[in-house]
Design a protein around this motif. Structure first.
Motif, mmCIF file in Angstrom:
data_model
loop_
_atom_site.group_PDB
_atom_site.id
_atom_site.type_symbol
_atom_site.label_atom_id
_atom_site.label_comp_id
_atom_site.label_asym_id
_atom_site.label_seq_id
_atom_site.Cartn_x
_atom_site.Cartn_y
_atom_site.Cartn_z
ATOM 1 N N PRO A 218 6.105 -2.962 1.027
ATOM 2 C CA PRO A 218 7.180 -3.723 0.610
ATOM 3 C C PRO A 218 7.125 -4.397 -0.905
ATOM 4 O O PRO A 218 8.409 -4.495 -1.215
ATOM 5 N N ASP A 219 5.827 -4.961 -1.304
ATOM 6 C CA ASP A 219 5.898 -5.693 -2.496
ATOM 7 C C ASP A 219 5.708 -4.780 -3.798
ATOM 8 O O ASP A 219 6.025 -5.224 -4.782
ATOM 9 N N LYS A 220 5.338 -3.681 -3.386
ATOM 10 C CA LYS A 220 5.128 -2.859 -4.755
ATOM 11 C C LYS A 220 3.985 -3.419 -5.811
ATOM 12 O O LYS A 220 4.271 -2.952 -6.864
ATOM 13 N N LEU A 221 3.244 -4.195 -5.393
ATOM 14 C CA LEU A 221 2.326 -4.722 -6.579
ATOM 15 C C LEU A 221 1.498 -3.533 -7.066
ATOM 16 O O LEU A 221 1.351 -3.741 -8.311
ATOM 17 N N CYS A 222 1.161 -2.590 -6.314
ATOM 18 C CA CYS A 222 0.240 -1.487 -6.978
ATOM 19 C C CYS A 222 0.843 -0.679 -8.038
ATOM 20 O O CYS A 222 0.099 -0.410 -8.915
ATOM 21 N N VAL A 223 2.324 -0.435 -7.802
ATOM 22 C CA VAL A 223 2.874 0.378 -8.835
ATOM 23 C C VAL A 223 3.057 -0.474 -9.991
ATOM 24 O O VAL A 223 3.106 -0.254 -11.065
ATOM 25 N N LYS A 224 3.153 -2.137 -9.990
ATOM 26 C CA LYS A 224 3.246 -3.046 -10.954
ATOM 27 C C LYS A 224 1.953 -3.131 -11.701
ATOM 28 O O LYS A 224 1.960 -3.709 -12.730
ATOM 29 N N MET A 225 1.047 -2.622 -11.264
ATOM 30 C CA MET A 225 -0.381 -3.019 -12.019
ATOM 31 C C MET A 225 -0.400 -2.203 -13.092
ATOM 32 O O MET A 225 -1.313 -2.661 -13.961
ATOM 33 N N GLY A 226 0.063 -1.298 -13.480
ATOM 34 C CA GLY A 226 0.427 -0.431 -14.596
ATOM 35 C C GLY A 226 -0.906 0.503 -14.586
ATOM 36 O O GLY A 226 -1.417 1.008 -13.811
ATOM 37 N N LYS A 227 -1.137 1.132 -15.935
ATOM 38 C CA LYS A 227 -2.167 2.194 -16.130
ATOM 39 C C LYS A 227 -3.321 1.701 -16.181
ATOM 40 O O LYS A 227 -3.649 0.537 -17.004
ATOM 41 N N ILE A 228 -4.438 2.487 -15.750
ATOM 42 C CA ILE A 228 -5.949 2.006 -16.158
ATOM 43 C C ILE A 228 -6.794 3.408 -16.611
ATOM 44 O O ILE A 228 -6.213 4.477 -16.492
ATOM 45 N N HIS A 229 -7.599 3.265 -17.256
ATOM 46 C CA HIS A 229 -8.267 4.339 -17.951
ATOM 47 C C HIS A 229 -9.759 3.743 -18.102
ATOM 48 O O HIS A 229 -10.811 4.732 -18.569
ATOM 49 N N ALA A 230 -10.212 2.479 -18.026
ATOM 50 C CA ALA A 230 -11.503 2.307 -18.428
ATOM 51 C C ALA A 230 -12.588 2.278 -17.087
ATOM 52 O O ALA A 230 -12.129 2.024 -15.868
ATOM 53 N N ASP A 231 -13.684 2.481 -17.201
ATOM 54 C CA ASP A 231 -14.695 2.576 -16.102
ATOM 55 C C ASP A 231 -14.634 1.180 -15.432
ATOM 56 O O ASP A 231 -14.531 0.077 -15.669
ATOM 57 N N GLY A 232 -14.608 1.536 -13.966
ATOM 58 C CA GLY A 232 -14.440 0.418 -13.236
ATOM 59 C C GLY A 232 -13.077 -0.303 -12.879
ATOM 60 O O GLY A 232 -13.109 -0.789 -11.713
ATOM 61 N N GLN A 233 -12.168 0.042 -13.531
ATOM 62 C CA GLN A 233 -10.863 -0.502 -13.320
ATOM 63 C C GLN A 233 -10.245 0.022 -11.902
ATOM 64 O O GLN A 233 -10.566 1.298 -11.654
ATOM 65 N N THR A 234 -9.528 -0.689 -11.305
ATOM 66 C CA THR A 234 -8.849 -0.348 -10.042
ATOM 67 C C THR A 234 -7.572 -0.743 -9.731
ATOM 68 O O THR A 234 -7.034 -1.492 -10.544
ATOM 69 N N ILE A 235 -6.725 0.057 -8.852
ATOM 70 C CA ILE A 235 -5.531 -0.344 -8.527
ATOM 71 C C ILE A 235 -5.454 -0.396 -7.064
ATOM 72 O O ILE A 235 -6.274 0.620 -6.406
ATOM 73 N N VAL A 236 -5.073 -1.349 -6.355
ATOM 74 C CA VAL A 236 -5.301 -1.386 -4.821
ATOM 75 C C VAL A 236 -4.031 -1.613 -4.409
ATOM 76 O O VAL A 236 -3.020 -2.339 -4.583
#
Length: 138
Positions: free
Chosen positions: A97-115
């Motif tokens: 419902p909140d789509k916070l994971c979509v709003k987190m944007g792009k990641i590329h560096a070691d250890g970065q996460t999207i939840v």
């Protein structure tokens, strides 16, 4: 006697010999080669993306291969879509419902996460370039 340099102006021939110019050029080429080698190593060609669903590994994917990963729920309905392109990964779509994971944007560096907490999906970059920051706090 008059100084020839003052009459003729500045000339490389009066200050540098052929060997000096060749030495300077060789040093510049060696410096450029080391710079390019360091730049190439910083990309970490072995970078991967691990996707976990409900605590279990759903899959591990190369960050260098452009692809779209669709993650289904237990009924087979697509709940999350992860996109890998140009050595970056992001949550393209989610049915939460909140789509916070979509709003987190792009990641590329070691250890970065999207939840995505509602769907229990975690996307983590493994072995990518080192992050500029150790941690971020608000």
């Amino acid at each position: 006697m008059t100084d020839r340099r003052s009459k003729e102006g500045f000339s490389f021939r009066h200050y540098f010999h052929k060997a000096d110019i060749l030495l300077i050029l060789a040093m510049l080429l060696i410096t450029l080669a080391f710079f390019l080698l360091a730049l190439n190593r910083s990309k970490q060609s072995g970078a991967r993306v691990r996707i976990e669903v409900s605590g279990s590994t759903y899959g591990t994917y190369s960050l260098q291969k452009d692809q779209t990963i669709k993650i289904p729920d237990s009924d087979g309905k697509i709940m999350n879509t992860v996109k890998i392109k140009d050595e970056q990964v992001w949550m393209k779509d989610a049915d939460c419902p909140d789509k916070l994971c979509v709003k987190m944007g792009k990641i590329h560096a070691d250890g970065q996460t999207i939840v995505c907490l509602p769907n229990r999906v975690v996307v983590t970059v493994l072995g990518g370039e080192k992050s500029e920051y150790d941690s971020v706090a608000n």
